[in-house]
Design an enzyme around this catalytic site. Structure first.
Site, PDB file in Angstrom:
ATOM      1  N   ASN A 170       0.852  -1.193   0.000  1.00  0.00           N
ATOM      2  CA  ASN A 170       0.000   0.000   0.000  1.00  0.00           C
ATOM      3  C   ASN A 170       0.883   1.235   0.000  1.00  0.00           C
ATOM      4  OD1 ASN A 170       0.528   0.773   2.887  1.00  0.00           O
ATOM      5  ND2 ASN A 170      -0.365  -1.260   3.190  1.00  0.00           N
ATOM      6  N   ASP A 196      -4.693  -9.807  13.107  1.00  0.00           N
ATOM      7  CA  ASP A 196      -4.791  -8.392  13.469  1.00  0.00           C
ATOM      8  C   ASP A 196      -3.831  -8.182  14.642  1.00  0.00           C
ATOM      9  OD1 ASP A 196      -5.476  -5.930  14.681  1.00  0.00           O
ATOM     10  OD2 ASP A 196      -7.398  -5.973  13.619  1.00  0.00           O
ATOM     11  N   PHE A 232      -4.115   3.343  15.152  1.00  0.00           N
ATOM     12  CA  PHE A 232      -4.433   4.346  14.135  1.00  0.00           C
ATOM     13  C   PHE A 232      -5.646   3.830  13.368  1.00  0.00           C
ATOM     14  CE2 PHE A 232      -1.329   7.802  13.301  1.00  0.00           C
ATOM     15  CZ  PHE A 232      -0.569   7.634  14.449  1.00  0.00           C
TER      16      PHE A 232
END
Ligand code: CTP
Length: 394
Positions: A207, A303, A320
């Site tokens: 990303n 996660d 975040f």
């Protein structure tokens, strides 16, 4: 950093040339710089250089009559906020550790009322020399701050520890030196940057996270007095000074690196933009172009933040939230779902890759919106806020 009065001491090593750039950087940052040089330093660089760069007279002589009371050895360091000696030679460090007062620079150090910082510069064997290491230990015990030295190529042709830090690095550490030590004694674990999930040996899913926010936060934690471990995705950025960096590319590598460190951490800050999914069967060879386009099958990644936050002895967790819409609503839901005392909400399309960021800090008292600022300033604001939320400060 607000404008400071810096007394810059320059001693006689080849790294004295770096002090010229350092002076320029400090003046450019808005500080007032006065320079004092040893006799040996003037063999490497001239006082005229520093007079021009600092805009002030340069002092080299204990008997200089220019200060108003003709007491250069008292006057110069009394009007300074900090005395920074860069480069500091082995001989100067020896003299400072023993309280010698045989020239203006050493006398100023002895008579000072401000903090003293040294940036050592010498050959690697001189650095490792047991008497020098004893002097360094003594200086640290006396409360002297030590910047560096760095490891690398040396003027003598050897390679090792002893190089003076680069001027930009000294200026960066000096800025941090003046920050409030709101995280003193704390161990901070941080993730930053993008993750990379392999499709085949040369292609992958990643990303546009640059790592700038995470690296700025790592520096802000360091400057607030914390011991920082930075788990970094592939950013191409230099490891920040004064912390340990562990490289991790995929979400699973990042997860494993975090789990190996988290037991020793007081605070976990999850800034990394971690891929939620990985490719199920990455190819061991470069995929060749065929008649039909390949289909990628994805499976879920761990996660990391949620895993850490639900540990029985979880550190103080900061997350975040990168959202593209309904920022505060989605972010607060994420904060509650992941059981976080603090979450930093930002718009993904504005924040990722940019130099500035506009965030809202979400805690149990609601949202605290901040104006758009350069990421290092956002990082400082986050650190100040999180320090107030730490259990012992409640
Ligand atoms: N995070 C993590 N591990 C993941 C995914 C996210 O540790 N596999 C962390 C991020 O570092 C961030 C927070 O979780 O601190 C939220 O990340 P974000 O991408 O905004 O949210 P997701 O949990 O992935 O949810 P969604 O993609 O649905 O918004």
């Amino acid at each position: 950093m607000t404008s400071k009065k810096i007394l810059l001491g320059i001693t006689g090593g080849v790294a004295a040339y770096k002090a010229a750039e350092l002076t320029r950087l400090l003046v450019k940052a808005g500080h007032s710089v006065e320079v004092v040089m040893t006799e040996s330093a003037t063999r490497f660089v001239t006082p005229a250089t520093f007079q021009a760069l600092s805009g002030h007279a340069v002092y080299t002589d204990l008997w200089d009559e220019r200060p108003s009371n003709a007491m250069a050895h008292i006057d110069l360091s009394r009007r300074a906020d900090v005395f920074l000696i860069a480069p500091a030679t082995a001989n100067t460090l020896f003299k400072l550790a023993h309280g010698a007062c045989d020239d203006l620079l050493s006398t100023l150090a002895a008579a000072r009322a401000c903090p003293l910082i040294v940036a050592p510069a010498m050959n690697r064997q001189m650095w490792d020399n047991p008497p020098n290491q004893r002097n360094m230990a003594q200086l640290r015990a006396d409360g002297v701050a030590v910047f560096g030295p760095a490891n690398g190529a040396q003027a003598c042709g050897e390679t090792g520890e002893g190089r003076m830090l680069e001027p930009e690095e000294v200026a960066e550490l000096l800025e941090g030196f003046f920050c409030a030590k709101v995280l003193a004694g704390k161990k901070v674990l941080l993730t930053a940057g993008p993750s990379y999930e392999a499709i085949d040996t040369v292609r992958g899913i990643t990303n546009i996270s640059s790592g700038k926010m995470g690296y700025a936060l790592a520096r802000a934690c360091r400057d607030a007095g914390a011991e920082v471990t930075l788990i970094s995705g592939p950013t191409g950025m230099e490891a920040p000074l004064g912390m340990r960096r562990v490289d991790a590319a995929s979400a699973r590598q990042m997860h494993d690196a975090v789990m190996a460190e988290v037991g020793q951490s007081d605070i976990f800050i999850s800034v990394a933009a971690v891929a939620d999914y990985r490719v199920k069967n990455p190819s061991a060879h470069k995929i060749k172009k065929g008649a039909t386009p390949p289909t990628l099958e994805l499976e879920e990644n761990p996660d990391i933040l949620a895993t850490v936050a639900s540990l029985p002895a979880a550190p103080f967790c900061v997350g975040f939230a990168a959202e593209s819409q309904n920022l505060l609503e989605f972010a607060e839901a994420k904060r509650q779902r992941k059981k976080l005392p603090l979450l930093v909400a930002n718009l993904a399309q504005q924040a990722m890759g940019a130099d500035d960021n506009q965030v809202a800090l979400l805690d149990r008292n609601g949202p605290h919106p901040l104006p758009s600022m350069p990421k290092p300033d956002v990082a400082k604001a986050i650190v100040e806020h999180l320090a107030k939320l730490l259990p012992q400060n409640q």
